[in-house]
Design a protein around this motif. Structure first.
Motif, PDB file in Angstrom:
ATOM      1  N   THR A  43       9.405 -40.335   4.829  1.00 19.48           N
ATOM      2  CA  THR A  43       8.415 -41.310   5.275  1.00 19.48           C
ATOM      3  C   THR A  43       8.867 -41.919   6.589  1.00 19.48           C
ATOM      4  O   THR A  43       9.995 -42.418   6.694  1.00 19.48           O
ATOM      5  N   VAL A  44       7.998 -41.843   7.579  1.00 20.89           N
ATOM      6  CA  VAL A  44       8.240 -42.504   8.857  1.00 20.89           C
ATOM      7  C   VAL A  44       7.706 -43.929   8.750  1.00 20.89           C
ATOM      8  O   VAL A  44       6.584 -44.147   8.286  1.00 20.89           O
ATOM      9  N   ILE A  45       8.508 -44.885   9.163  1.00 19.54           N
ATOM     10  CA  ILE A  45       8.093 -46.290   9.137  1.00 19.54           C
ATOM     11  C   ILE A  45       8.159 -46.837  10.556  1.00 19.54           C
ATOM     12  O   ILE A  45       9.230 -46.868  11.174  1.00 19.54           O
ATOM     13  N   PHE A  46       7.007 -47.229  11.071  1.00 17.83           N
ATOM     14  CA  PHE A  46       6.935 -47.890  12.370  1.00 17.83           C
ATOM     15  C   PHE A  46       6.927 -49.396  12.121  1.00 17.83           C
ATOM     16  O   PHE A  46       6.068 -49.906  11.401  1.00 17.83           O
ATOM     17  N   HIS A  47       7.875 -50.094  12.713  1.00 16.95           N
ATOM     18  CA  HIS A  47       7.985 -51.534  12.481  1.00 16.95           C
ATOM     19  C   HIS A  47       7.959 -52.265  13.816  1.00 16.95           C
ATOM     20  O   HIS A  47       8.772 -52.002  14.697  1.00 16.95           O
ATOM     21  N   GLY A  48       7.007 -53.181  13.955  1.00 16.24           N
ATOM     22  CA  GLY A  48       6.883 -53.925  15.203  1.00 16.24           C
ATOM     23  C   GLY A  48       6.951 -55.421  14.992  1.00 16.24           C
ATOM     24  O   GLY A  48       6.420 -55.940  14.008  1.00 16.24           O
ATOM     25  N   ARG A  49       7.646 -56.099  15.908  1.00 17.31           N
ATOM     26  CA  ARG A  49       7.703 -57.567  15.924  1.00 17.31           C
ATOM     27  C   ARG A  49       7.485 -58.038  17.353  1.00 17.31           C
ATOM     28  O   ARG A  49       7.969 -57.421  18.302  1.00 17.31           O
ATOM     29  N   ARG A  50       6.795 -59.146  17.488  1.00 14.10           N
ATOM     30  CA  ARG A  50       6.534 -59.675  18.829  1.00 14.10           C
ATOM     31  C   ARG A  50       7.829 -59.983  19.573  1.00 14.10           C
ATOM     32  O   ARG A  50       7.978 -59.682  20.753  1.00 14.10           O
ATOM     33  N   ASP A  51       8.802 -60.591  18.875  1.00 16.32           N
ATOM     34  CA  ASP A  51      10.009 -61.022  19.572  1.00 16.32           C
ATOM     35  C   ASP A  51      10.959 -59.869  19.869  1.00 16.32           C
ATOM     36  O   ASP A  51      11.851 -60.001  20.704  1.00 16.32           O
ATOM     37  N   LEU A  52      10.790 -58.719  19.211  1.00 16.30           N
ATOM     38  CA  LEU A  52      11.633 -57.564  19.514  1.00 16.30           C
ATOM     39  C   LEU A  52      11.124 -56.808  20.736  1.00 16.30           C
ATOM     40  O   LEU A  52      11.892 -56.154  21.438  1.00 16.30           O
ATOM     41  N   GLY A  53       9.819 -56.869  20.960  1.00 15.27           N
ATOM     42  CA  GLY A  53       9.249 -56.206  22.124  1.00 15.27           C
ATOM     43  C   GLY A  53       9.141 -54.702  21.998  1.00 15.27           C
ATOM     44  O   GLY A  53       8.838 -54.018  22.974  1.00 15.27           O
ATOM     45  N   THR A  54       9.406 -54.156  20.817  1.00 21.64           N
ATOM     46  CA  THR A  54       9.289 -52.713  20.597  1.00 21.64           C
ATOM     47  C   THR A  54       8.692 -52.467  19.221  1.00 21.64           C
ATOM     48  O   THR A  54       8.709 -53.338  18.349  1.00 21.64           O
ATOM     49  N   ILE A  55       8.160 -51.264  19.062  1.00 18.51           N
ATOM     50  CA  ILE A  55       7.705 -50.808  17.745  1.00 18.51           C
ATOM     51  C   ILE A  55       8.716 -49.759  17.312  1.00 18.51           C
ATOM     52  O   ILE A  55       8.660 -48.605  17.734  1.00 18.51           O
ATOM     53  N   GLN A  56       9.683 -50.170  16.522  1.00 15.13           N
ATOM     54  CA  GLN A  56      10.814 -49.312  16.194  1.00 15.13           C
ATOM     55  C   GLN A  56      10.464 -48.302  15.109  1.00 15.13           C
ATOM     56  O   GLN A  56       9.637 -48.566  14.235  1.00 15.13           O
ATOM     57  N   THR A  57      11.122 -47.155  15.182  1.00 16.47           N
ATOM     58  CA  THR A  57      10.851 -46.055  14.263  1.00 16.47           C
ATOM     59  C   THR A  57      12.031 -45.854  13.322  1.00 16.47           C
ATOM     60  O   THR A  57      13.181 -45.799  13.761  1.00 16.47           O
ATOM     61  N   TYR A  58      11.716 -45.738  12.050  1.00 15.92           N
ATOM     62  CA  TYR A  58      12.711 -45.441  11.022  1.00 15.92           C
ATOM     63  C   TYR A  58      12.205 -44.275  10.181  1.00 15.92           C
ATOM     64  O   TYR A  58      10.996 -44.054  10.061  1.00 15.92           O
ATOM     65  N   VAL A  59      13.135 -43.538   9.596  1.00 13.10           N
ATOM     66  CA  VAL A  59      12.776 -42.463   8.674  1.00 13.10           C
ATOM     67  C   VAL A  59      13.548 -42.678   7.379  1.00 13.10           C
ATOM     68  O   VAL A  59      14.750 -42.967   7.397  1.00 13.10           O
ATOM     69  N   ALA A  60      12.849 -42.549   6.262  1.00 21.84           N
ATOM     70  CA  ALA A  60      13.466 -42.706   4.947  1.00 21.84           C
ATOM     71  C   ALA A  60      13.153 -41.480   4.100  1.00 21.84           C
ATOM     72  O   ALA A  60      12.104 -40.845   4.261  1.00 21.84           O
ATOM     73  N   ARG A  61      14.055 -41.146   3.218  1.00 22.58           N
ATOM     74  CA  ARG A  61      13.814 -40.045   2.285  1.00 22.58           C
ATOM     75  C   ARG A  61      12.748 -40.439   1.277  1.00 22.58           C
ATOM     76  O   ARG A  61      12.615 -41.603   0.908  1.00 22.58           O
ATOM     77  N   GLY A  62      11.978 -39.459   0.829  1.00 24.44           N
ATOM     78  CA  GLY A  62      10.988 -39.712  -0.204  1.00 24.44           C
ATOM     79  C   GLY A  62       9.684 -40.254   0.353  1.00 24.44           C
ATOM     80  O   GLY A  62       9.498 -40.399   1.560  1.00 24.44           O
ATOM     81  N   ARG A  63       8.793 -40.563  -0.559  1.00 26.61           N
ATOM     82  CA  ARG A  63       7.464 -41.054  -0.192  1.00 26.61           C
ATOM     83  C   ARG A  63       7.395 -42.554  -0.470  1.00 26.61           C
ATOM     84  O   ARG A  63       7.634 -43.003  -1.584  1.00 26.61           O
ATOM     85  N   HIS A  64       7.080 -43.318   0.562  1.00 27.96           N
ATOM     86  CA  HIS A  64       7.002 -44.774   0.438  1.00 27.96           C
ATOM     87  C   HIS A  64       5.654 -45.232   0.992  1.00 27.96           C
ATOM     88  O   HIS A  64       5.413 -45.166   2.195  1.00 27.96           O
ATOM     89  N   GLY A  65       4.794 -45.691   0.110  1.00 25.29           N
ATOM     90  CA  GLY A  65       3.478 -46.140   0.533  1.00 25.29           C
ATOM     91  C   GLY A  65       3.419 -47.642   0.705  1.00 25.29           C
ATOM     92  O   GLY A  65       4.436 -48.343   0.665  1.00 25.29           O
ATOM     93  N   ALA A  66       2.216 -48.147   0.895  1.00 29.52           N
ATOM     94  CA  ALA A  66       2.014 -49.585   1.082  1.00 29.52           C
ATOM     95  C   ALA A  66       2.522 -50.349  -0.132  1.00 29.52           C
ATOM     96  O   ALA A  66       2.288 -49.960  -1.277  1.00 29.52           O
ATOM     97  N   GLY A  67       3.240 -51.431   0.127  1.00 34.26           N
ATOM     98  CA  GLY A  67       3.760 -52.264  -0.945  1.00 34.26           C
ATOM     99  C   GLY A  67       5.088 -51.812  -1.505  1.00 34.26           C
ATOM    100  O   GLY A  67       5.680 -52.506  -2.337  1.00 34.26           O
TER     101      GLY A  67
END
Length: 239
Positions: A43-67
């Motif tokens: 699962t690719v996770i795009f995480h963005g925060r205003r104060d970080l100024g970037t939309i960072q990319t993470y990859v995790a094993r397995g399937r991770h949906g909303a919640g």
């Protein structure tokens, strides 16, 4: 855990903690990629925060949906971030997201597929049993960023083979990919399309040469110490 691994976990924990403190200024979007020959599902996770100024990319094993809750130690940072800054409105942002997420998906599928192609040649060239290491952390340092939490390991050679990438935003297209071959004190990166047999033979030749140089250096140092000790009962000549 290595120092780098500890820093990664601390950074990810801080990121998640801050997101919980102020969710209004943070957002995360997940993209599951299945049917991978070696990684199976990630699962690719795009995480963005205003104060970080970037939309960072993470990859995790397995399937991770909303919640789904994902712990920091399950996240592998991949420095190929979304860049939606050129979007004039929401519609353009959606188009850019689709283009960039698709580019990353294609890169991950390609990297996993090529690594699977390396599995049989690695067994033939390195000998012994080849294991598939599906983890965020590896015992051997790599010369570039990992792109997937998967690697091939030849235990008898203490050799790790893993897909790696260069750091750049996804607005620039698919990230540059390669296959890294690494032992504890030697590493090489080969282009993704290269012939695995040729690459492995070249790496093992380089490893053998490196081992010879190391042995010669150690022998020279031992000889130097031995000669010095021979002088222990004498006053060394001064010129």
């Amino acid at each position: 855990m290595s120092g780098e691994g500890a820093r990664h976990e601390d950074g990810a924990e801080e990121l998640l903690r801050r997101a919980l403190l102020d969710a209004s200024d943070a957002a995360a979007v997940s993209l599951a990629i299945g049917d991978l020959p070696l990684s199976e599902v990630v699962t690719v996770i795009f995480h963005g925060r205003r104060d970080l100024g970037t939309i960072q990319t993470y990859v995790a094993r397995g399937r991770h949906g909303a919640g789904t809750t994902v712990s920091a130690r399950e996240l592998m940072r991949v420095p190929c971030d979304l860049d939606l800054g050129d979007a004039a409105d929401r519609e353009q942002a959606q188009e850019l997201y689709l283009q960039q997420a698709t580019a990353l998906r294609e890169a991950l599928v390609g990297a996993d597929t090529v690594l699977d192609v390396w599995r049989e040649p690695l067994g033939d060239v390195a000998g012994g049993t080849i294991t598939i290491e599906r983890s965020v952390e590896l015992d051997v340092p790599l010369p570039a960023h990992r792109v997937l939490p998967v690697a091939l390991v030849a235990p008898e050679r203490q050799l790790v083979v893993a897909p790696v990438c260069g750091a750049r935003t996804l607005a620039e297209g698919r990230p540059p990919l390669g296959i890294a071959c690494a032992q504890q004190d030697l590493a090489r990166i080969y282009p993704l399309p290269d012939d695995p047999v040729r690459c492995l033979e070249e790496f093992l030749d380089a490893a053998a040469g490196h081992a010879r140089e190391l042995a010669e250096r150690l022998a020279h140092q031992e000889a130097s110490v031995a000669r010095f000790l021979e002088l222990s009962g004498e006053e060394p000549p001064l010129h």
